[in-house]
Design a protein around this motif. Structure first.
Motif, PDB file in Angstrom:
ATOM      1  N   LYS A 229       0.837  -1.187   0.000  1.00 13.52           N
ATOM      2  CA  LYS A 229       0.000   0.000   0.000  1.00 13.52           C
ATOM      3  C   LYS A 229       0.876   1.242   0.000  1.00 13.52           C
ATOM      4  N   PRO A 230       0.508   2.284  -0.747  1.00 12.59           N
ATOM      5  CA  PRO A 230       1.318   3.520  -0.737  1.00 12.59           C
ATOM      6  C   PRO A 230       1.508   4.061   0.676  1.00 12.59           C
ATOM      7  N   ASP A 231       2.750   4.372   1.014  1.00 11.56           N
ATOM      8  CA  ASP A 231       3.085   4.852   2.353  1.00 11.56           C
ATOM      9  C   ASP A 231       4.065   6.012   2.199  1.00 11.56           C
ATOM     10  N   PHE A 232       3.608   7.196   2.575  1.00  8.61           N
ATOM     11  CA  PHE A 232       4.450   8.380   2.444  1.00  8.61           C
ATOM     12  C   PHE A 232       4.906   8.897   3.805  1.00  8.61           C
ATOM     13  N   SER A 233       4.968   7.997   4.781  1.00 16.73           N
ATOM     14  CA  SER A 233       5.381   8.411   6.122  1.00 16.73           C
ATOM     15  C   SER A 233       6.882   8.635   6.217  1.00 16.73           C
ATOM     16  N   SER A 234       7.640   8.112   5.261  1.00 23.20           N
ATOM     17  CA  SER A 234       9.084   8.346   5.229  1.00 23.20           C
ATOM     18  C   SER A 234       9.525   8.520   3.780  1.00 23.20           C
ATOM     19  N   ASN A 235      10.677   9.123   3.611  1.00 23.33           N
ATOM     20  CA  ASN A 235      11.179   9.410   2.266  1.00 23.33           C
ATOM     21  C   ASN A 235      11.994   8.246   1.712  1.00 23.33           C
ATOM     22  N   HIS A 236      11.890   8.057   0.400  1.00 22.70           N
ATOM     23  CA  HIS A 236      12.714   7.070  -0.294  1.00 22.70           C
ATOM     24  C   HIS A 236      14.045   7.738  -0.621  1.00 22.70           C
ATOM     25  N   MET A 237      15.098   7.326   0.062  1.00 21.45           N
ATOM     26  CA  MET A 237      16.374   8.040  -0.018  1.00 21.45           C
ATOM     27  C   MET A 237      17.448   7.308  -0.822  1.00 21.45           C
ATOM     28  N   GLN A 238      17.227   6.059  -1.157  1.00 21.26           N
ATOM     29  CA  GLN A 238      18.299   5.258  -1.753  1.00 21.26           C
ATOM     30  C   GLN A 238      18.921   5.892  -3.000  1.00 21.26           C
ATOM     31  N   PRO A 239      18.119   6.381  -3.975  1.00 21.35           N
ATOM     32  CA  PRO A 239      18.753   6.988  -5.156  1.00 21.35           C
ATOM     33  C   PRO A 239      19.600   8.217  -4.821  1.00 21.35           C
ATOM     34  N   ILE A 240      19.190   8.960  -3.799  1.00 26.42           N
ATOM     35  CA  ILE A 240      19.965  10.131  -3.383  1.00 26.42           C
ATOM     36  C   ILE A 240      21.289   9.693  -2.764  1.00 26.42           C
ATOM     37  N   GLU A 241      21.244   8.637  -1.961  1.00 27.95           N
ATOM     38  CA  GLU A 241      22.473   8.114  -1.368  1.00 27.95           C
ATOM     39  C   GLU A 241      23.404   7.563  -2.443  1.00 27.95           C
ATOM     40  N   TRP A 242      22.824   6.928  -3.463  1.00 27.16           N
ATOM     41  CA  TRP A 242      23.638   6.446  -4.577  1.00 27.16           C
ATOM     42  C   TRP A 242      24.321   7.611  -5.291  1.00 27.16           C
ATOM     43  N   ALA A 243      23.588   8.713  -5.481  1.00 26.21           N
ATOM     44  CA  ALA A 243      24.158   9.889  -6.138  1.00 26.21           C
ATOM     45  C   ALA A 243      25.336  10.435  -5.323  1.00 26.21           C
ATOM     46  N   LYS A 244      25.178  10.469  -4.019  1.00 27.84           N
ATOM     47  CA  LYS A 244      26.272  10.928  -3.161  1.00 27.84           C
ATOM     48  C   LYS A 244      27.481  10.001  -3.271  1.00 27.84           C
ATOM     49  N   LYS A 245      27.198   8.698  -3.349  1.00 26.41           N
ATOM     50  CA  LYS A 245      28.286   7.720  -3.493  1.00 26.41           C
ATOM     51  C   LYS A 245      29.029   7.946  -4.818  1.00 26.41           C
ATOM     52  N   ASP A 246      28.277   8.240  -5.872  1.00 27.79           N
ATOM     53  CA  ASP A 246      28.912   8.539  -7.164  1.00 27.79           C
ATOM     54  C   ASP A 246      29.908   9.679  -7.022  1.00 27.79           C
ATOM     55  N   ILE A 247      29.495  10.711  -6.310  1.00 29.02           N
ATOM     56  CA  ILE A 247      30.351  11.890  -6.162  1.00 29.02           C
ATOM     57  C   ILE A 247      31.563  11.586  -5.295  1.00 29.02           C
ATOM     58  N   GLU A 248      31.373  10.787  -4.248  1.00 26.90           N
ATOM     59  CA  GLU A 248      32.520  10.420  -3.417  1.00 26.90           C
ATOM     60  C   GLU A 248      33.539   9.629  -4.232  1.00 26.90           C
ATOM     61  N   GLU A 249      33.055   8.773  -5.141  1.00 29.16           N
ATOM     62  CA  GLU A 249      33.964   8.027  -6.007  1.00 29.16           C
ATOM     63  C   GLU A 249      34.664   8.966  -6.984  1.00 29.16           C
ATOM     64  N   LEU A 250      33.943   9.960  -7.475  1.00 28.26           N
ATOM     65  CA  LEU A 250      34.552  10.955  -8.359  1.00 28.26           C
ATOM     66  C   LEU A 250      35.628  11.729  -7.630  1.00 28.26           C
ATOM     67  N   ILE A 251      35.343  12.149  -6.406  1.00 28.10           N
ATOM     68  CA  ILE A 251      36.319  12.897  -5.617  1.00 28.10           C
ATOM     69  C   ILE A 251      37.571  12.064  -5.386  1.00 28.10           C
ATOM     70  N   SER A 252      37.367  10.787  -5.099  1.00 35.56           N
ATOM     71  CA  SER A 252      38.528   9.905  -4.893  1.00 35.56           C
ATOM     72  C   SER A 252      39.400   9.829  -6.131  1.00 35.56           C
ATOM     73  N   SER A 253      38.754   9.871  -7.294  1.00 33.81           N
ATOM     74  CA  SER A 253      39.509   9.782  -8.553  1.00 33.81           C
ATOM     75  C   SER A 253      40.289  11.059  -8.848  1.00 33.81           C
ATOM     76  N   LEU A 254      39.860  12.188  -8.233  1.00 31.98           N
ATOM     77  CA  LEU A 254      40.536  13.457  -8.461  1.00 31.98           C
ATOM     78  C   LEU A 254      41.878  13.543  -7.705  1.00 31.98           C
ATOM     79  N   ASN A 255      41.982  12.775  -6.623  1.00 32.86           N
ATOM     80  CA  ASN A 255      43.175  12.799  -5.780  1.00 32.86           C
ATOM     81  C   ASN A 255      43.577  14.217  -5.384  1.00 32.86           C
ATOM     82  N   PRO A 256      42.631  14.972  -4.780  1.00 30.03           N
ATOM     83  CA  PRO A 256      42.989  16.352  -4.422  1.00 30.03           C
ATOM     84  C   PRO A 256      44.052  16.400  -3.326  1.00 30.03           C
TER      85      PRO A 256
END
Length: 225
Positions: free
Chosen positions: A198-225
């Motif tokens: 049943k549709p439940d909007f009591s909490s947010n679906h965050m997984q795709p956002i967390e995946w996006a953050k993970k993508d960026i952390e991997e990008l940052i690692s590749s930059l070797n700042p």
């Protein structure tokens, strides 16, 4: 209208919101990390023109893809047609159809009959709950739409003051909120179809956002700042 028509509408909606979420949160997270860490900012500034272009592209692309979701042209996919197709094809969400999908995806399993018995079939009332969330998203879209129509989709001749007002009317929080609402709707429809929930909007679906953050952390690692 056949069940394949609902799938076409849902897949167009789900793809648009998924891409908008990735685009926006890649941009937001990388910008936040650059503001926090001078070494990351220094690495990005080595290709500053590319970085500035990417920032502009990310905002523009996010808003353009939101426009696809709310476009009311009779010839295009949009969120309203997705919900209408779901309502017209409620049989697609029936327990027998859910059982077929479960068997097709993973085969017969112990307890499948009990699982299906306890599942929920998407109802007209459930769709009303989803539509309430759509209305929340549409209210935010009305704030964003002038920016999309007059600047990002069409390069209208505006005064500096008019252009500034359009940008200032839209806050980052507005885009965060509308994306989250639409992401929650996409997930609710997916769960109804593939898990009989049943549709439940009591909490947010965050997984795709967390995946996006993970993508960026991997990008940052590749930059070797």
């Amino acid at each position: 209208m056949t069940s394949s028509e609902y799938k076409k509408h849902y897949e167009a909606f789900a793809q648009n919101i998924a891409f908008a979420v990735r685009t926006w949160h890649h941009y937001v997270h990388l910008n936040n990390r650059a503001n926090e860490d001078p070494a990351i900012l220094e690495a990005l500034n080595k290709s500053s023109r590319y970085w500035l272009d990417q920032r502009y592209i990310a905002v523009q692309t996010t808003i353009i893809f939101l426009g696809k979701i709310f476009d009311n042209d009779a010839r295009v996919y949009n969120i309203d047609k997705t919900l209408k197709a779901a309502n017209d094809e409620k049989g697609h969400f029936s327990k027998p159809e859910l059982r077929k999908r479960k068997v097709e995806s993973g085969g017969e399993f112990d307890g499948i009959d009990e699982y299906i018995d306890n599942a929920t079939e998407l109802s007209a009332d459930d769709l009303k709950i989803i539509n309430t969330e759509v209305k929340k998203a549409k209210a935010i879209w009305e704030l964003i739409k002038p920016l999309r129509d007059k600047i990002y989709a069409h390069n209208q001749m505006l005064s500096d003051v008019e252009r500034k007002e359009l940008y200032e009317a839209v806050k980052n929080g507005d885009i965060n909120n509308i994306l989250q609402i639409l992401l929650n709707i996409s997930e609710a429809l997916w769960q109804a179809e593939f898990n009989g929930r049943k549709p439940d909007f009591s909490s947010n679906h965050m997984q795709p956002i967390e995946w996006a953050k993970k993508d960026i952390e991997e990008l940052i690692s590749s930059l070797n700042p």
